[in-house]
Scaffold this active site. Structure first.
Site, PDB file in Angstrom:
ATOM      1  N   ASN A   9       0.965  -1.407   0.229  1.00 35.87           N
ATOM      2  CA  ASN A   9      -0.134   0.247   0.007  1.00 35.87           C
ATOM      3  C   ASN A   9       0.771   1.239   0.073  1.00 35.87           C
ATOM      4  O   ASN A   9       1.692   1.576   0.919  1.00 35.87           O
ATOM      5  CB  ASN A   9      -1.007  -0.378   1.165  1.00 35.87           C
ATOM      6  CG  ASN A   9      -2.113   0.660   1.557  1.00 35.87           C
ATOM      7  OD1 ASN A   9      -2.304   1.654   0.831  1.00 35.87           O
ATOM      8  ND2 ASN A   9      -2.307   1.896   2.523  1.00 35.87           N
ATOM      9  N   LYS A  11       0.298   4.427  -0.312  1.00 32.72           N
ATOM     10  CA  LYS A  11      -0.362   5.663   0.371  1.00 32.72           C
ATOM     11  C   LYS A  11      -0.313   6.545  -0.954  1.00 32.72           C
ATOM     12  O   LYS A  11      -0.130   6.669  -1.790  1.00 32.72           O
ATOM     13  CB  LYS A  11      -0.147   4.792   1.781  1.00 32.72           C
ATOM     14  CG  LYS A  11      -0.259   4.418   2.904  1.00 32.72           C
ATOM     15  CD  LYS A  11      -0.034   4.560   3.803  1.00 32.72           C
ATOM     16  CE  LYS A  11       0.181   3.390   4.744  1.00 32.72           C
ATOM     17  NZ  LYS A  11       0.320   3.459   5.607  1.00 32.72           N
ATOM     18  N   HIS A  94      -9.219   1.824   5.285  1.00 37.19           N
ATOM     19  CA  HIS A  94      -7.896   1.243   5.996  1.00 37.19           C
ATOM     20  C   HIS A  94      -8.165   1.715   7.035  1.00 37.19           C
ATOM     21  O   HIS A  94      -8.797   3.295   7.463  1.00 37.19           O
ATOM     22  CB  HIS A  94      -7.495   1.824   5.054  1.00 37.19           C
ATOM     23  CG  HIS A  94      -5.358   1.874   5.364  1.00 37.19           C
ATOM     24  ND1 HIS A  94      -5.018   2.680   6.499  1.00 37.19           N
ATOM     25  CD2 HIS A  94      -4.548   0.951   5.131  1.00 37.19           C
ATOM     26  CE1 HIS A  94      -3.732   2.005   6.648  1.00 37.19           C
ATOM     27  NE2 HIS A  94      -3.450   1.157   5.924  1.00 37.19           N
ATOM     28  N   GLU A  96      -6.640   4.541   8.419  1.00 31.88           N
ATOM     29  CA  GLU A  96      -5.722   5.739   8.338  1.00 31.88           C
ATOM     30  C   GLU A  96      -7.261   7.019   7.698  1.00 31.88           C
ATOM     31  O   GLU A  96      -7.487   8.063   7.154  1.00 31.88           O
ATOM     32  CB  GLU A  96      -4.803   6.104   7.121  1.00 31.88           C
ATOM     33  CG  GLU A  96      -3.790   6.303   7.820  1.00 31.88           C
ATOM     34  CD  GLU A  96      -2.556   5.399   6.994  1.00 31.88           C
ATOM     35  OE1 GLU A  96      -1.043   4.659   7.511  1.00 31.88           O
ATOM     36  OE2 GLU A  96      -2.583   5.666   5.683  1.00 31.88           O
ATOM     37  N   GLU A 166      -4.793  -5.162  11.122  1.00 33.01           N
ATOM     38  CA  GLU A 166      -3.772  -3.919  11.184  1.00 33.01           C
ATOM     39  C   GLU A 166      -4.388  -3.305  12.194  1.00 33.01           C
ATOM     40  O   GLU A 166      -4.963  -1.998  12.755  1.00 33.01           O
ATOM     41  CB  GLU A 166      -4.196  -3.229  10.530  1.00 33.01           C
ATOM     42  CG  GLU A 166      -5.817  -2.358   9.766  1.00 33.01           C
ATOM     43  CD  GLU A 166      -5.058  -0.864   8.590  1.00 33.01           C
ATOM     44  OE1 GLU A 166      -4.393  -0.236   8.150  1.00 33.01           O
ATOM     45  OE2 GLU A 166      -6.358  -0.683   8.475  1.00 33.01           O
ATOM     46  N   GLY A 172       2.928   2.840  10.530  1.00 30.03           N
ATOM     47  CA  GLY A 172       3.178   3.731  11.085  1.00 30.03           C
ATOM     48  C   GLY A 172       3.890   4.452  11.867  1.00 30.03           C
ATOM     49  O   GLY A 172       4.721   5.656  11.736  1.00 30.03           O
ATOM     50  N   SER A 212       3.303  -2.175  11.022  1.00 30.32           N
ATOM     51  CA  SER A 212       4.675  -2.105  10.563  1.00 30.32           C
ATOM     52  C   SER A 212       5.714  -3.492   9.765  1.00 30.32           C
ATOM     53  O   SER A 212       6.500  -3.534  10.913  1.00 30.32           O
ATOM     54  CB  SER A 212       5.200  -1.641  11.479  1.00 30.32           C
ATOM     55  OG  SER A 212       4.788  -0.071  11.910  1.00 30.32           O
TER      56      SER A 212
END
Length: 248
Positions: A9, A11, A94, A96, A166, A172, A212
Site C-alpha cells: 500500500n 499510500k 484502512h 487512516e 491492522e 506507521g 509495520s
C-alpha cells in the site's frame, strides 16, 4: 493450503517516475515467484502502473473506491473507472480512512458491496485503537467491524475478500504486535468468520497482518498459523525493502 498474499500500500507517496520504476523492479524480481502479490499506487499513477504490471503476477490494486456508480460525485473514483484501467482489487476500510477521514462502518460496508458486485476483489482492513487494546476490547472491536463491514456479503463472495488485521497503534509507528499477539487476533478473526459463514470459508480466507511489517520481522510473523500475508506500507516503497518480504 493458503498462499501468502503480500500487498504493498503505497499510500500518498511516490512520483510518477518513482511509481513506474518501482513497479518495473517488482515485476522483474517477482516473476515466477509463488506467492500472491498486489500493489496499490496512488490513484493518479494507477494507469501508468497498469501498463507495467499487465500480464505479470503482480496484481494492480487501488487504495479506495466510491460507494456509488458514475455520476455527480465530485472527487470520487468508481469501481467501473478502476476496472477500466486494469485494477483488480481495492483496499477498503484502512485505519487512516477510518480515523483521519472519518469513514463509518456503514460507508465501508457500502464500498465493500459495491466493489464485490462490480467484480473487484476486496482487502478489508479492520483493527483496534491502542486505548481499545489496553481496555481488553481488541476482539470486540474486530468482531463488530467484521459484522458491520461484511453485512450482505455472500458466502460465495467471501472467496474474493481478504481480511487485513491492522492494529491502529502499530501503523506507521514502528511498533509491531508480537507474533503471538498478532496470531491471537488472527485466530479470533478466523473463528468469527466461521460463525458468520462456515468453517470452510474461515479455513480458506486469507488474513493479512498490517502493522509495520518489514523484512526484519516478516518471517517470524508469517510463520504463525493464521497469518497469511502482509499489507505493507512503508517497506513497500522501495524494491530492496519490499522484495525480501515478498519472497519469504
Amino acid at each position: 493450503m493458503r498462499t501468502h498474499y503480500i500487498a504493498g500500500n503505497w499510500k500518498m507517496n511516490t512520483s510518477r517516475a518513482e511509481a513506474v520504476k518501482l513497479a518495473q523492479d517488482l515485476v522483474k524480481e517477482l516473476k515466477g515467484k509463488n506467492n500472491k502479490y498486489m500493489i496499490a499506487p496512488p490513484f493518479v499513477y494507477l494507469d501508468a502502473v497498469s501498463q507495467i504490471v499487465k500480464g505479470s503476477n503482480v496484481i494492480l490494486g487501488a487504495q479506495d473506491v466510491a460507494a456509488t456508480d458514475n455520476g455527480a460525485h465530485t472527487g470520487e473514483v468508481s469501481a467501473a473507472m478502476l476496472k477500466d484501467i486494469g485494477v483488480k482489487t481495492v483496499v477498503i476500510g484502512h485505519s487512516e480512512r477510518r480515523h483521519e477521514i472519518g469513514e463509518s462502518d456503514m460507508l465501508i460496508n457500502a464500498k465493500v458491496l459495491k466493489a464485490l458486485n462490480s467484480g473487484l476483489d476486496v482487502v478489508l482492513c479492520i483493527g483496534e485503537l491502542l486505548a481499545e487494546r489496553e481496555a481488553g476490547k481488541a476482539e470486540q472491536v474486530c468482531a463488530f467491524q467484521l459484522d458491520a463491514d461484511l453485512s450482505g456479503v455472500t458466502m460465495e463472495q467471501m472467496s474474493r475478500v481478504t481480511i487485513a488485521y491492522e492494529p491502529v497503534w502499530a501503523i506507521g509507528t514502528g511498533k509491531t504486535a508480537t507474533p503471538q499477539d498478532a496470531e491471537e487476533i488472527h485466530a479470533f478473526i478466523r473463528s468469527h468468520i466461521a460463525k458468520l459463514y462456515s468453517q470452510q470459508t474461515a479455513d480458506e480466507v486469507i488474513i493479512q497482518y498490517g502493522g509495520s511489517m518489514k523484512a526484519s520481522n516478516a518471517a517470524e510473523l508469517l510463520a504463525e498459523k493464521d497469518i497469511d500475508g502482509g499489507l505493507i506500507g512503508g517497506a513497500s516503497l522501495k524494491a530492496e525493502t519490499f522484495i525480501p518480504i515478498c519472497v519469504l
